[in-house]
Design an enzyme around this catalytic site. Structure first.
Site, PDB file in Angstrom:
ATOM      1  N   GLY A   1       0.841  23.756  41.463  1.00 32.88           N
ATOM      2  CA  GLY A   1       0.204  24.166  42.705  1.00 32.88           C
ATOM      3  C   GLY A   1       1.103  24.645  43.808  1.00 32.88           C
ATOM      4  O   GLY A   1       0.627  25.231  44.787  1.00 32.88           O
TER       5      GLY A   1
ATOM      6  N   ARG B   1      -5.025  40.249  40.162  1.00 36.74           N
ATOM      7  CA  ARG B   1      -5.013  39.273  41.259  1.00 36.74           C
ATOM      8  C   ARG B   1      -5.594  39.806  42.564  1.00 36.74           C
ATOM      9  O   ARG B   1      -6.210  39.071  43.305  1.00 36.74           O
ATOM     10  CB  ARG B   1      -3.592  38.746  41.500  1.00 36.74           C
ATOM     11  CG  ARG B   1      -3.030  37.960  40.319  1.00 36.74           C
ATOM     12  CD  ARG B   1      -1.742  37.215  40.675  1.00 36.74           C
ATOM     13  NE  ARG B   1      -2.013  36.196  41.664  1.00 36.74           N
ATOM     14  CZ  ARG B   1      -1.731  36.320  42.947  1.00 36.74           C
ATOM     15  NH1 ARG B   1      -1.136  37.402  43.404  1.00 36.74           N
ATOM     16  NH2 ARG B   1      -2.046  35.359  43.782  1.00 36.74           N
TER      17      ARG B   1
ATOM     18  N   CYS C   1     -12.469  52.826  37.490  1.00 36.00           N
ATOM     19  CA  CYS C   1     -13.669  53.218  38.235  1.00 36.00           C
ATOM     20  C   CYS C   1     -14.378  52.004  38.826  1.00 36.00           C
ATOM     21  O   CYS C   1     -15.452  51.601  38.370  1.00 36.00           O
ATOM     22  CB  CYS C   1     -14.582  54.023  37.339  1.00 36.00           C
ATOM     23  SG  CYS C   1     -13.783  55.558  36.867  1.00 36.00           S
TER      24      CYS C   1
ATOM     25  N   GLU D   1       3.615  20.125  36.484  1.00 37.43           N
ATOM     26  CA  GLU D   1       3.107  21.294  35.742  1.00 37.43           C
ATOM     27  C   GLU D   1       3.199  22.566  36.584  1.00 37.43           C
ATOM     28  O   GLU D   1       2.180  23.198  36.875  1.00 37.43           O
ATOM     29  CB  GLU D   1       1.639  21.069  35.363  1.00 37.43           C
ATOM     30  CG  GLU D   1       1.366  19.835  34.535  1.00 37.43           C
ATOM     31  CD  GLU D   1      -0.132  19.529  34.405  1.00 37.43           C
ATOM     32  OE1 GLU D   1      -0.937  20.075  35.190  1.00 37.43           O
ATOM     33  OE2 GLU D   1      -0.477  18.756  33.517  1.00 37.43           O
ATOM     34  N   PRO D   2       4.383  22.968  37.007  1.00 36.14           N
ATOM     35  CA  PRO D   2       4.471  24.173  37.825  1.00 36.14           C
ATOM     36  C   PRO D   2       4.262  25.436  36.995  1.00 36.14           C
ATOM     37  O   PRO D   2       4.701  25.499  35.850  1.00 36.14           O
ATOM     38  CB  PRO D   2       5.919  24.118  38.347  1.00 36.14           C
ATOM     39  CG  PRO D   2       6.666  23.439  37.240  1.00 36.14           C
ATOM     40  CD  PRO D   2       5.714  22.413  36.670  1.00 36.14           C
ATOM     41  N   GLY D   3       3.599  26.406  37.565  1.00 30.56           N
ATOM     42  CA  GLY D   3       3.427  27.697  36.904  1.00 30.56           C
ATOM     43  C   GLY D   3       3.955  28.799  37.800  1.00 30.56           C
ATOM     44  O   GLY D   3       5.043  29.334  37.606  1.00 30.56           O
TER      45      GLY D   3
ATOM     46  N   TYR E   1       0.392  34.996  36.488  1.00 33.29           N
ATOM     47  CA  TYR E   1      -1.011  35.427  36.547  1.00 33.29           C
ATOM     48  C   TYR E   1      -1.094  36.950  36.642  1.00 33.29           C
ATOM     49  O   TYR E   1      -1.954  37.495  37.321  1.00 33.29           O
ATOM     50  CB  TYR E   1      -1.756  34.729  37.705  1.00 33.29           C
ATOM     51  CG  TYR E   1      -1.599  33.226  37.647  1.00 33.29           C
ATOM     52  CD1 TYR E   1      -2.275  32.491  36.674  1.00 33.29           C
ATOM     53  CD2 TYR E   1      -0.732  32.545  38.508  1.00 33.29           C
ATOM     54  CE1 TYR E   1      -2.106  31.113  36.572  1.00 33.29           C
ATOM     55  CE2 TYR E   1      -0.555  31.173  38.416  1.00 33.29           C
ATOM     56  CZ  TYR E   1      -1.244  30.458  37.448  1.00 33.29           C
ATOM     57  OH  TYR E   1      -1.074  29.102  37.343  1.00 33.29           O
TER      58      TYR E   1
HETATM   59  C1  PLP Z   1      -3.113  26.306  36.602  1.00 35.14           C
HETATM   60  C2  PLP Z   1      -2.657  24.920  36.427  1.00 35.14           C
HETATM   61  C3  PLP Z   1      -1.345  24.554  36.751  1.00 35.14           C
HETATM   62  C4  PLP Z   1      -0.348  25.503  37.345  1.00 35.14           C
HETATM   63  O1  PLP Z   1      -0.642  25.842  38.658  1.00 35.14           O
HETATM   64  P1  PLP Z   1       0.415  26.666  39.539  1.00 35.14           P
HETATM   65  O2  PLP Z   1      -0.283  26.823  40.824  1.00 35.14           O
HETATM   66  O3  PLP Z   1       0.648  27.952  38.850  1.00 35.14           O
HETATM   67  O4  PLP Z   1       1.635  25.849  39.661  1.00 35.14           O
HETATM   68  C5  PLP Z   1      -0.964  23.257  36.515  1.00 35.14           C
HETATM   69  N1  PLP Z   1      -1.811  22.344  35.993  1.00 35.14           N
HETATM   70  C6  PLP Z   1      -3.090  22.654  35.674  1.00 35.14           C
HETATM   71  C7  PLP Z   1      -3.961  21.632  35.078  1.00 35.14           C
HETATM   72  C8  PLP Z   1      -3.551  23.961  35.880  1.00 35.14           C
HETATM   73  O5  PLP Z   1      -4.808  24.257  35.570  1.00 35.14           O
END
Ligand code: PLP
Length: 419
Positions: A240, A314, A343, A275-277, A372
């Site tokens: 997050g 996005r 379109c 869980e960083p993305g 994303y």
């Molecule tokens: C999407 C998601 C993440 C990653 O979120 P980021 O905002 O990209 O860090 C982590 N855990 C869960 C369960 C998610 O669904």
């Protein structure tokens, strides 16, 4: 910090000119920087290590490319997966099964069984019934499934509604006030090693306060569970953390986040999972696109580029902002709209943007497109699936090929009765 900089008048990814990639691979194309991904992974790992025993699982839905995953596996990251397909990708990229966490609100029985058979490290349960089914599948296999309960702490993450997940009305997690009763019923199941809780309240958080409020609620829950005789050894704090999409934005740094986590969790005595993305991948990638036309507009000209909402969704989905820059800036600027060929009126990347002045045939980049981005691409309007390139120093490799419209068509058939 990233490694997309102007050298000799031209934007490079590390030491590779983006114009060279555009000429050799074609456009649109995603370009990722190895040095940036490595830096982000290291900075995040180091930042959260302030909080004690920690593990980091990259949320691979942000960027599931096999090359990117292998690079992050080499940095010691595991994977947070949300489907059987992602689980297989994580393994194919060389991640160890024990470093894989399975999240997601709708895991199928087949996906749960796959996770068990592969021996993954943790299942994040979204509802009581899922725990019952997982326990039964594990018992059939003579196993105990390592699991935590995902709770919904009912806090407003203060982010875009479509990426908020921790309010009571969202579909994610269990109401936190029911967690204790569900623990009471699931913990005794022999097929389950129920060992803690998880949460993830949303994405692109620009403020640490909602996260800290959520962690404080989890702290109370840990005490309540332990008082009831339950074992709590693992807590998954989700992802997050927000990033800067716009020059000058200053989201909380990983170091500030780590310090907050250390403070909020100091007497928990658990292993923490993260869980960083986005924070790992977003600013490690750009989308390179060519200007097809500059079309006069009523108030501002339309810069029509060869990338579209099917390549980078996005902006259309979340009203997101991506900085726009010319690959060879002239120094002149103008105010323009930037749009793709699809379109749909939502196929617009930027409106009334003060940007580098560009003309037909010029290359531009949409920055912060490493998370994303490609993973959400589609073939809408029968466009090709966008390719991806990974740069490392002065070399690059195509890590996902462009999939032509004809190849997509090959998977379709006209039924016999219509021939
Ligand atoms: C999407 C998601 C993440 C990653 O979120 P980021 O905002 O990209 O860090 C982590 N855990 C869960 C369960 C998610 O669904």
């Amino acid at each position: 910090m990233d490694h997309f900089n102007i050298t000799g008048g031209e934007l490079h990814a590390e030491e590779v000119p983006l114009s060279r990639i555009a000429a050799e691979v074609g456009t649109p194309v995603y370009v990722y920087s190895t040095a940036t991904l490595q830096r982000h992974a290291r900075v995040f790992k180091e930042a959260v290590a302030q909080a004690g025993r920690t593990r980091v699982a990259f949320a691979i839905k942000a960027n599931p490319n096999l090359g990117v995953l292998r690079l992050l596996a080499n940095e010691g990251l595991g994977a947070d997966v949300v489907s059987g397909g992602e689980l297989k990708r994580a393994l194919a990229a060389g991640m160890k099964a024990e470093d894989i966490v399975f999240s997601g609100v709708g895991k199928t029985r087949a996906e749960l069984a796959l996770g068990l058979d592969e021996g993954i490290g943790q299942f994040n349960l979204e509802l009581e019934e899922e725990g019952v089914v997982l326990a039964a599948l594990a018992a059939e296999r003579g196993k105990r499934a390592p699991a935590v309960l995902r709770v919904n702490p009912d806090v407003d993450a203060g982010t875009h509604a479509k990426i908020s997940t921790g309010k009571a009305e969202n579909k994610f997690g269990l109401p936190i006030d029911q967690a204790r009763a569900i623990f009471d019923r699931l913990a005794p199941l022999p097929g389950l090693d129920l060992r803690g809780v998880a949460l993830h309240i949303g994405s692109q958080l620009k403020d640490l306060a909602p996260l800290e409020a959520a962690f404080d609620r989890v702290g109370l829950l840990i005490r309540e569970l332990r008082a009831a005789g339950h074992k709590v050894t693992h807590v998954d704090l989700g992802g997050g953390l927000g990033v800067s999409y716009r020059e000058g934005e200053t989201p909380p740094s990983p170091a500030e986040y780590g310090a907050m986590v250390a403070r909020a969790t100091k007497d928990w005595d658990v292993e923490l999972m993260f869980e960083p993305g986005r924070v790992i991948a977003a600013n490690a990638g750009v989308l390179v696109t060519e200007v097809l036309w500059v079309k006069p507009g009523v108030t501002h000209p339309w810069v029509i580029v060869d990338a579209a909402m099917n390549d980078l969704a996005r902006v259309a989905i979340y009203d997101a902002w991506h900085d726009v820059a010319a690959v060879r800036p002239s120094g002149e600027t103008f105010t323009a709209n930037v749009a793709g060929p699809v379109c749909e009126s939502s196929d617009v990347f930027a409106k009334a943007r003060v940007m580098d002045k560009v003309a037909q045939g010029d290359l531009i980049v949409l920055r912060s497109a490493g998370a994303y981005g490609a993973t959400m691409a589609s073939t809408y309007n029968s466009r090709a699936l966008v390719p991806e390139v990974l740069v490392s120093g002065d070399r690059y490799a195509i890590v996902a090929s462009r999939i032509a419209a004809e190849t997509i068509m090959d998977a379709e058939q006209v039924p016999d009765w219509l021939k």
